[in-house]
Scaffold this motif. Structure first.
Motif, PDB file in Angstrom:
ATOM      1  N   LEU A   1       3.955   1.100   6.549  1.00 24.62           N
ATOM      2  CA  LEU A   1       3.415   0.143   5.593  1.00 24.62           C
ATOM      3  C   LEU A   1       3.952  -1.250   5.887  1.00 24.62           C
ATOM      4  O   LEU A   1       3.206  -2.241   5.864  1.00 24.62           O
ATOM      5  CB  LEU A   1       3.787   0.563   4.167  1.00 24.62           C
ATOM      6  N   LEU A   2       5.250  -1.340   6.169  1.00 21.06           N
ATOM      7  CA  LEU A   2       5.835  -2.642   6.490  1.00 21.06           C
ATOM      8  C   LEU A   2       5.197  -3.240   7.737  1.00 21.06           C
ATOM      9  O   LEU A   2       4.900  -4.438   7.788  1.00 21.06           O
ATOM     10  CB  LEU A   2       7.340  -2.509   6.699  1.00 21.06           C
ATOM     11  N   ALA A   3       4.995  -2.391   8.762  1.00 18.10           N
ATOM     12  CA  ALA A   3       4.406  -2.893   9.999  1.00 18.10           C
ATOM     13  C   ALA A   3       2.986  -3.392   9.769  1.00 18.10           C
ATOM     14  O   ALA A   3       2.566  -4.405  10.347  1.00 18.10           O
ATOM     15  CB  ALA A   3       4.422  -1.799  11.058  1.00 18.10           C
ATOM     16  N   ALA A   4       2.258  -2.705   8.903  1.00 20.52           N
ATOM     17  CA  ALA A   4       0.873  -3.092   8.658  1.00 20.52           C
ATOM     18  C   ALA A   4       0.767  -4.312   7.755  1.00 20.52           C
ATOM     19  O   ALA A   4      -0.059  -5.206   7.976  1.00 20.52           O
ATOM     20  CB  ALA A   4       0.110  -1.920   8.039  1.00 20.52           C
ATOM     21  N   MET A   5       1.616  -4.367   6.737  1.00 17.47           N
ATOM     22  CA  MET A   5       1.555  -5.479   5.790  1.00 17.47           C
ATOM     23  C   MET A   5       2.194  -6.737   6.366  1.00 17.47           C
ATOM     24  O   MET A   5       1.806  -7.857   6.021  1.00 17.47           O
ATOM     25  CB  MET A   5       2.273  -5.114   4.479  1.00 17.47           C
TER      26      MET A   5
ATOM     27  N   ALA B   1      -3.402  -2.547  -3.020  1.00 17.45           N
ATOM     28  CA  ALA B   1      -2.485  -2.497  -4.164  1.00 17.45           C
ATOM     29  C   ALA B   1      -1.407  -3.564  -4.086  1.00 17.45           C
ATOM     30  O   ALA B   1      -0.932  -4.067  -5.115  1.00 17.45           O
ATOM     31  CB  ALA B   1      -1.835  -1.117  -4.256  1.00 17.45           C
ATOM     32  N   LEU B   2      -0.990  -3.938  -2.870  1.00 17.69           N
ATOM     33  CA  LEU B   2       0.113  -4.874  -2.707  1.00 17.69           C
ATOM     34  C   LEU B   2      -0.343  -6.262  -2.273  1.00 17.69           C
ATOM     35  O   LEU B   2       0.488  -7.113  -1.930  1.00 17.69           O
ATOM     36  CB  LEU B   2       1.123  -4.328  -1.689  1.00 17.69           C
TER      37      LEU B   2
ATOM     38  N   GLN C   1      -4.773   5.984   3.108  1.00 15.79           N
ATOM     39  CA  GLN C   1      -3.647   5.587   2.270  1.00 15.79           C
ATOM     40  C   GLN C   1      -3.191   4.163   2.596  1.00 15.79           C
ATOM     41  O   GLN C   1      -2.814   3.409   1.688  1.00 15.79           O
ATOM     42  CB  GLN C   1      -2.495   6.575   2.441  1.00 15.79           C
ATOM     43  N   LEU C   2      -3.233   3.794   3.869  1.00 16.75           N
ATOM     44  CA  LEU C   2      -2.894   2.425   4.232  1.00 16.75           C
ATOM     45  C   LEU C   2      -3.847   1.442   3.570  1.00 16.75           C
ATOM     46  O   LEU C   2      -3.424   0.380   3.075  1.00 16.75           O
ATOM     47  CB  LEU C   2      -2.929   2.249   5.750  1.00 16.75           C
TER      48      LEU C   2
END
Length: 1013
Positions: free
Chosen positions: A283-287, A150-151, A143-144
């Motif tokens: 998601l924030l930490a990864a992006m 996607a973003l 999912q990540l």
């Protein structure tokens, strides 16, 4: 959450009940509850604001489960309980939570037994973000990966039609506008959604994204939403929202219809929901998106469908209704909440719409208007789903009338259908003995000026000048220059001003572009012109006897209002100057019947602007068409010390100065404003500090900020500056003049709503004919006006603006690369085309840098052919020989290669800043005078050390710095020096010799200074 309570409230019992609720549902049964408890009595009108303020002010610790309880009572039987919980997630429903609170409250009332409380099966707990037994690491990793793709390339921030700039430290205060979609529209939405296999939520998402795009947010619209998955996620303090939050990225590019946009939205949403389990904070930490306290990461707008926004319960002696109050919304700019209602048989019964907004950014009126536009957009899209989103009706009929009529220029008070010179002749008849011009110690009355202009006009006609011929006026500022301008107009010709300070090659270029048939000049200047151009050369000194024999009466009607009065040249994007053909009507319509300044015979005007500016026409004809006197400043460009002297000596009442010059005069010569009654400024953004200081220290002055490109003649908008403007971030450009039309349009030439940034188009009486000899460029910039009468045109300015809600316009910048530096309109491409002609260069670029706030500089970057050395000073000198001084780069930087972006464009951000430092080999001062000059150079330019061989401009100097230098030299050394001399001799070694000559010629120079001041 908030709980609305009706009846007599036992405050002590409620406090104990809240404590029980938190203790029993916290991480430990007997945990100490750190509670903040407040009770406030207020009116029903103040309730909402106090509620929002209390909810927004959440500074609870993230380390322990804590609670804040605030009771707001409007009367004895009406209360609102606000319960703020931190790092606690409710695993039971809102209804269950409310039921528990009711039970605890009943048990805490006097006479009740606490053991009688029956608790719901649900519990409250702190949630471990990784407590997901049903999700494997591989699923989360997959999912990540989806979300990364996607973003990718998501905009950091979308542009919303905000009322105020985004603060660096937001208050997180919010307010709510509540409205409703009626049953009929709801039913239409449901039927439409069922027919196309989508949800009502998706329909509104498409409409909201399309509307935000129309309101200037771009075509890549990220919207946040919350989902109810199989788990509940804990709070993330840094993100400001819960983990079960998704980003729905809506692509509005290509101007899709609702049908096409829904296809995109459906696929995007289904993919997002299929990957909803990844916690948002992970998601924030990864992006790792750019984080700022001023905005929410990844998205700033949220669209939420609430299916359990309210719950009801019976308290002991109270009726209660609870509603979720999500604090994450306080960290967002805008949250649109939808709550669908259905009848018992599942028919549409309406949608409650709650719009929560940041009060840092928005006023309530703007949110109300935005919501109305959303509903209008939904209805228009449903009615014609195949129609492009850009064509949907966003504005109401009332808003369109406001933009097209109420906020546009009112009808003209006076007719503009008379030529400029005839209006001057009217003033001659009214006041023949009054002073028209003042130059030095000499004065010229209206009658004398008219006679001399008539004689020269007869001479031009006798020499073969025809109606419509272009005549160059190649003279220094003085009586003869004004006489020549009036004579050309009287003869039916079109004047174009040729500045004697320009390089001869530039003058020749202007004559060629204007197709000038004649030039009026003096013999010494005429000798500079190239042989064979122009066809007719009239020298006022050698032809003086012939001119004096001509009749003194006028020539009658040789020109009409639509005939060209003048051609004014501006910098051209193709590397060639653009000649703007301005008719008599445009000048007359801008000057007469307007109220931006007082035009009466009692006014004394100063003409000091460069003759190439349209401000020349403002300063000259503002006086001559109203019967006032015009004081002419010696020299070809503004000299601040001289301006101050002339204002005081001749009691000047009306002054026009660029924004930079106004700042300089106020800093260096504030006494210049003592007797002035009205000041007009413009050309670039006004300095808030300086204009506020001016109106504070000189309250008698009417200070006007004016704005217009040359193509719409002198001023199109004006704004009288008052103390109230000091509370805003910038000075607006104001409202349109009478007879002038303004249209702020988006990329599809549709009217933008108030508050929305768009490109400015102008129409009306001030519009020029276009560009001389450039029909294709004229057709490109002067286009048909869809809002006016048949055949009416409008000019595309390339300027980005927006209407304020009060009908005042704000200027925001350029849509293209054209810029203004110290009032001069510049297109770097023209300078670059000259740079490219320097021998040995293979690549060039010209950019505007602002390495220090408010200090814009033109900088040239050059790449030399291999094996060839380039001296930046020589390059600057080369450009200075071919272009006006304001187009000469402040610095030339030699680079090995020009940095490029991946798409092959110039990477402006990667260009190195010019090294503004002295040359190592520069010599030390050899005399006391050189030591003083080096000190003045260093003081003005902020340099530690300056040698006598260091160029003023290589150290970062520009024209405004040069005016300061001249002023400092006058004070320190008592020597007179022109700004032009600084440009010609920019080093101390050479400039020192120029000062010696100036001193040797002391008596003559002092005499001239006296007569001109």
């Amino acid at each position: 959450m908030t709980v609305r309570l009706r009846g007599t409230l036992d405050v002590a019992a409620m406090r104990a009940a809240v404590t029980d609720l938190v203790v029993h549902h916290g991480k430990a049964e007997h945990a100490e509850v750190r509670m903040r408890w407040e009770v406030t009595h207020c009116s029903e009108e103040a309730l909402h604001d106090l509620l929002a303020e209390a909810a927004s002010d959440c500074s609870l610790s993230a380390d322990e489960p804590s609670v804040r309880c605030h009771i707001l009572s409007t009367d004895a039987d009406s209360h609102v309980l606000l319960l703020v919980l931190h790092l606690v997630a409710c695993k039971c429903s809102l209804a269950g939570t409310l039921s528990d609170l009711a039970a605890y409250y009943a048990a805490r009332r006097p006479g009740e037994e606490r053991g009688s409380v029956r608790r719901t099966a649900g519990t409250w707990r702190r949630c471990d973000l990784m407590d997901r037994a049903d999700l494997s690491p591989s699923v989360l990793s997959e999912q990540l990966g989806y979300w990364r793709e996607a973003l990718a390339g998501l905009p950091e921030e979308i542009t919303l039609p905000i009322d105020r700039p985004r603060p660096a430290s937001p208050s997180y205060r919010t307010a709510v506008h509540e409205t409703r979609i009626g049953t009929e529209l709801h039913d239409w939405l449901v039927a439409f959604a069922q027919e196309r296999g989508v949800w009502v939520f998706m329909l509104i998402q498409a409409a909201l994204a399309g509307l935000l795009s129309r309101l200037g947010a771009g075509t890549d619209i990220p919207l946040g939403t919350s989902v109810r998955g199989r788990t509940n996620d804990a709070w993330d303090e840094s993100a400001g929202c819960s983990g079960n939050t998704l980003v729905l990225r809506t692509d509005v590019s290509g101007d899709p219809s609702l049908h096409d946009l829904l296809t995109r939205v459906r696929q995007t949403d289904l993919d997002a929901y299929a990957n909803q389990d990844l916690p948002f904070e992970h998601l924030l930490a990864a992006m790792a998106p750019p984080r700022s306290s001023a905005r929410h990461p990844l998205f700033q707008v949220m669209l939420v469908l609430r299916d359990d926004v309210t719950a009801h319960a019976e308290f002991a002696g109270l009726k209660a209704e609870a509603r979720v109050f999500d604090l994450s919304m306080a960290r967002l700019d805008l949250v649109v909440e939808l709550a669908e209602e259905r009848t018992p048989d599942e028919m549409a019964a309406g949608i409650d719409v709650s719009v929560r907004y940041s009060t840092d950014l928005f006023d309530r009126e703007s949110i109300v208007a935005l919501t109305d536009r959303l509903f209008r957009c939904v209805e228009a899209a449903l009615a014609d789903p195949a129609r492009p989103m850009s064509e949907l009706a966003v504005l109401s009929d009332t808003e369109r009338k406001t933009l097209l009529v109420d906020w546009n220029g009112a009808p003209a008070l006076l007719s503009a259908d008379r030529p400029v010179h005839e209006l001057f002749e009217h003033q001659v008849a009214e006041r023949p003995g009054a002073d028209a011009l003042v130059f030095g110690e000499e004065r010229l009355t209206y009658r004398a000026l008219d006679v001399r202009a008539n004689q020269l006009a007869h001479h031009l006609v006798a020499a073969g000048l025809r109606r419509g011929d272009v005549v160059g006026v190649y003279l220094e500022r003085g009586f003869e220059q004004v006489i020549a301008v009036l004579a050309v107009l009287k003869a039916g010709g079109t004047y174009t001003m040729l500045d004697p300070d320009l390089p001869v090659s530039r003058v020749d270029t202007l004559i060629g572009h204007a197709s000038a048939r004649a030039v009026v000049t003096r013999a010494s200047l005429g000798e500079r012109l190239l042989p064979g151009r122009p066809e007719l050369l009239v020298c006022l000194d050698t032809d003086a006897e012939a001119i004096a024999r001509q009749p003194v009466h006028g020539l009658g009607h040789r020109a009409g209002p639509l005939d060209a009065a003048c051609i004014m040249f501006t910098s051209g994007s193709t590397g060639e100057p653009k000649g703007v053909v301005t008719p008599h009507r445009a000048i007359v319509g801008t000057m007469l019947g307007q109220d931006f300044t007082e035009m009466k015979p009692s006014q004394v005007w100063l003409q000091c602007s460069p003759v190439s500016w349209d401000a020349f026409a403002l300063e000259l004809f503002g006086a001559l068409l109203s019967g006032g006197a015009c004081v002419l400043q010696p020299g070809q460009r503004p000299e601040p010390a001289l301006i101050a002297s002339l204002v005081q000596k001749h009691e000047v009442t009306t002054l026009h100065v660029s924004a930079s010059l106004l700042n300089f005069l106020l800093d260096e010569h504030p006494a210049a404003f003592t007797g002035v009654r009205q000041v007009m400024t413009g050309g670039e953004a006004a300095s808030m500090h300086h204009v506020m200081r001016l109106i504070r220290e000189f309250p008698q002055i009417v200070l006007v900020n004016g704005y217009s490109p040359v193509e719409s003649t002198i001023f199109t908008l004006t704004h009288r500056i008052t103390g109230e403007d000091g509370t805003r971030p910038s000075i607006p450009v104001g409202r349109p003049l009478r007879g002038k039309g303004l249209y702020v349009l988006d990329g599809n030439l549709a009217l933008t709503a108030p508050g929305v940034v768009g490109e400015l188009y102008m129409s009306g009486v001030g519009l020029t004919h276009g560009y001389v000899g450039r029909p294709s460029l004229t057709a490109e910039r002067f286009v048909a006006c869809p809002f006016g009468a048949p055949g009416e045109r409008m000019y595309r300015t390339g300027d980005l603006v927006r209407w304020r809600r009060d009908g005042i316009m704000e200027y925001l910048g350029r849509a293209d690369e054209q810029v203004k530096i110290r009032g001069f309109r510049i297109e770097p491409a023209e300078v670059q085309s000259v740079l490219a002609k320097y021998p040995g260069l293979v690549r060039t670029a010209v950019v505007v840098r602002e390495d220090a706030p408010g200090d814009k500089r033109l900088v040239g970057y050059v790449v030399a052919r291999e094996g060839i050395g380039v001296d930046p000073a020589s390059v600057r000198a080369f450009v200075a020989e071919r272009l006006p001084y304001y187009l000469v780069p402040s610095a030339v930087v030699v680079v090995d290669a020009l940095p490029m972006t991946p798409t092959g464009k110039l990477d402006r951000r990667a260009l190195p800043a010019p090294a503004l430092s002295p040359r190592e080999a520069s010599r030390e001062p050899r005399s006391e005078q050189e030591r003083i000059l080096c000190g003045l150079f260093a003081e003005i330019l902020g340099a530690d050390r300056v040698g006598i061989d260091d160029s003023f401009f290589d150290l970062g100097g520009h024209s405004l710095h040069a005016t300061k230098l001249v002023n400092r030299i006058r004070s320190a050394l008592g020597a007179e020096l022109s700004i032009k001399a600084v440009f010609e001799t920019p080093t101390v070694a050479v400039l020192s010799g120029r000062l010696t000559k100036a001193r040797d010629a002391g008596p003559a120079l002092r005499a001239r200074s006296s007569t001109s001041s």
